[in-house]
Motif scaffolding. Structure first.
Motif, PDB file in Angstrom:
ATOM      1  N   PHE A  62       0.810  -1.203   0.009  1.00 38.18           N
ATOM      2  CA  PHE A  62       0.078  -0.081   0.119  1.00 38.18           C
ATOM      3  C   PHE A  62       1.015   1.220  -0.023  1.00 38.18           C
ATOM      4  O   PHE A  62       1.824   1.487   0.510  1.00 38.18           O
ATOM      5  N   PHE A 113       4.363  -1.012   8.300  1.00 39.29           N
ATOM      6  CA  PHE A 113       4.597   0.519   7.769  1.00 39.29           C
ATOM      7  C   PHE A 113       5.980   0.886   7.865  1.00 39.29           C
ATOM      8  O   PHE A 113       6.678   0.605   8.763  1.00 39.29           O
ATOM      9  N   GLY A 114       6.523   1.510   6.626  1.00 41.72           N
ATOM     10  CA  GLY A 114       7.743   2.188   6.474  1.00 41.72           C
ATOM     11  C   GLY A 114       7.665   3.609   7.253  1.00 41.72           C
ATOM     12  O   GLY A 114       6.576   3.966   7.720  1.00 41.72           O
ATOM     13  N   ALA A 115       8.974   4.164   7.633  1.00 41.50           N
ATOM     14  CA  ALA A 115       8.969   5.312   8.174  1.00 41.50           C
ATOM     15  C   ALA A 115       8.504   6.414   7.386  1.00 41.50           C
ATOM     16  O   ALA A 115       8.291   7.630   7.879  1.00 41.50           O
ATOM     17  N   GLY A 147      -0.004  17.078  10.150  1.00 43.24           N
ATOM     18  CA  GLY A 147      -1.276  17.347  11.310  1.00 43.24           C
ATOM     19  C   GLY A 147      -2.517  16.432  10.827  1.00 43.24           C
ATOM     20  O   GLY A 147      -3.383  16.577  11.243  1.00 43.24           O
ATOM     21  N   LYS A 148      -2.408  15.602   9.994  1.00 43.89           N
ATOM     22  CA  LYS A 148      -3.371  14.685   9.198  1.00 43.89           C
ATOM     23  C   LYS A 148      -3.147  13.179   9.504  1.00 43.89           C
ATOM     24  O   LYS A 148      -2.158  12.786   9.299  1.00 43.89           O
ATOM     25  N   GLY A 149      -4.173  12.269   9.060  1.00 43.76           N
ATOM     26  CA  GLY A 149      -3.957  10.929   9.303  1.00 43.76           C
ATOM     27  C   GLY A 149      -3.589  10.453   7.544  1.00 43.76           C
ATOM     28  O   GLY A 149      -3.685  11.257   6.878  1.00 43.76           O
ATOM     29  N   PRO A 150      -2.921   9.318   7.615  1.00 42.44           N
ATOM     30  CA  PRO A 150      -2.523   8.852   6.381  1.00 42.44           C
ATOM     31  C   PRO A 150      -3.659   8.813   5.306  1.00 42.44           C
ATOM     32  O   PRO A 150      -5.083   8.399   5.686  1.00 42.44           O
ATOM     33  N   GLN A 159       0.478  11.349   3.436  1.00 45.03           N
ATOM     34  CA  GLN A 159       0.227  12.212   5.023  1.00 45.03           C
ATOM     35  C   GLN A 159       0.562  13.380   4.769  1.00 45.03           C
ATOM     36  O   GLN A 159       1.887  13.907   4.605  1.00 45.03           O
ATOM     37  N   LEU A 193       3.985   7.300   2.791  1.00 47.36           N
ATOM     38  CA  LEU A 193       4.090   6.038   3.592  1.00 47.36           C
ATOM     39  C   LEU A 193       3.907   4.914   2.671  1.00 47.36           C
ATOM     40  O   LEU A 193       3.006   4.875   1.903  1.00 47.36           O
ATOM     41  N   TYR A 214       0.320   5.372   0.936  1.00 46.36           N
ATOM     42  CA  TYR A 214      -0.385   6.406   1.612  1.00 46.36           C
ATOM     43  C   TYR A 214       0.452   7.651   1.566  1.00 46.36           C
ATOM     44  O   TYR A 214       1.229   7.780   1.413  1.00 46.36           O
ATOM     45  N   PHE A 246      -5.271   6.941   1.636  1.00 45.74           N
ATOM     46  CA  PHE A 246      -4.929   5.821   0.645  1.00 45.74           C
ATOM     47  C   PHE A 246      -4.680   6.349  -0.648  1.00 45.74           C
ATOM     48  O   PHE A 246      -5.493   7.325  -1.063  1.00 45.74           O
TER      49      PHE A 246
END
Lengths: 111, 115
Positions: A34, A101-103, A41-44, A38, A87, A36, A46
């Motif tokens: 996957f 998840f990767g960094a 200040g927000k969520g990932p 980001q 991500l 993503y 898709f």
């Protein structure tokens, strides 16, 4: 040990300067990979799912590709609004619902 | 659809205090997750749920508890807060259907500081 490594950690581009982000992974069997996006200040959010080597997916200036050991996110003629952290995450065939998840790669696009 | 919502957005706790992070989704997803994200690190799974009444531990469950009494809600409880729990917490949900891959949809996050 299963892991996901993204490179580079940060990438600075000029507007219009195309480049690629790398995600290398080591899992015993891949169920899905996957990407993503980001924003601070927000969520990932898709972007893509890739299932098997050779698969490609595109969305606007982004194109994701997959091989047996890595995935690339190609950014063509980026714009400042493409600046974000990207991500990568993988899910194993036999890992239950474990998603690794990767960094992330922080992308900065300057006008 | 509001998607995944989380409250509060920010919170400062003192060491030893407790709190509950709220998460609600309106997409009728069966799976829900709690992650924490530390600076420069990937998201780490704390707990997940495959449906109402069913939860299980993720990679970093110590110091946290969850419950899932409804499809929509998945609260995360912090007992006896410690500085190591300073992080950004994300709730996510997904629907595992026939393809059996797990596209997760994330909430906006809760930024927690423990002093």
């Amino acid at each position: 040990e299963d892991q996901v490594t993204q490179s580079p950690e940060a990438l600075r581009l000029q507007e219009g300067e195309s480049s690629s982000l790398n995600c290398s992974y080591t899992v015993s069997g891949l169920r899905g990979l996957f990407w993503y996006r980001q924003d601070p200040g927000k969520g990932p959010e898709f972007l893509f799912t890739l299932y098997s080597a050779g698969e490609e997916k595109e969305k606007e200036r982004l194109k994701a590709t997959l091989t047996k050991k890595e995935s690339f996110l190609h950014i063509t003629a980026p714009k400042p609004e493409d600046s974000a952290t990207y991500l990568c995450a993988v899910q194993e065939e036999t890992g239950g619902f474990k998603t690794i998840f990767g960094a992330g790669t922080r992308l900065f696009v300057k006008a | 659809n509001a998607g995944v919502t989380q409250t509060p957005k920010f919170r400062i706790l003192k060491i030893g205090q407790s709190m509950t992070l709220q998460c609600t989704q309106d997409m009728n997803h069966n799976y829900m997750y709690w992650y924490r994200q530390d600076p420069g690190m990937g998201l780490k799974l704390i707990y997940y749920s495959v449906g109402a009444g069913i939860t299980d531990k993720g990679e970093v469950p110590n110091g946290y508890n969850v419950s899932r009494s409804t499809t929509e809600d998945f609260p995360l409880r912090l007992e006896l807060a410690a500085p190591s729990q300073t992080s950004v917490y994300f709730c996510a949900s997904s629907y595992l259907g026939g393809r059996a891959t797990d596209t997760q949809y994330f909430g906006p996050g809760t930024r927690l500081t423990v002093l």
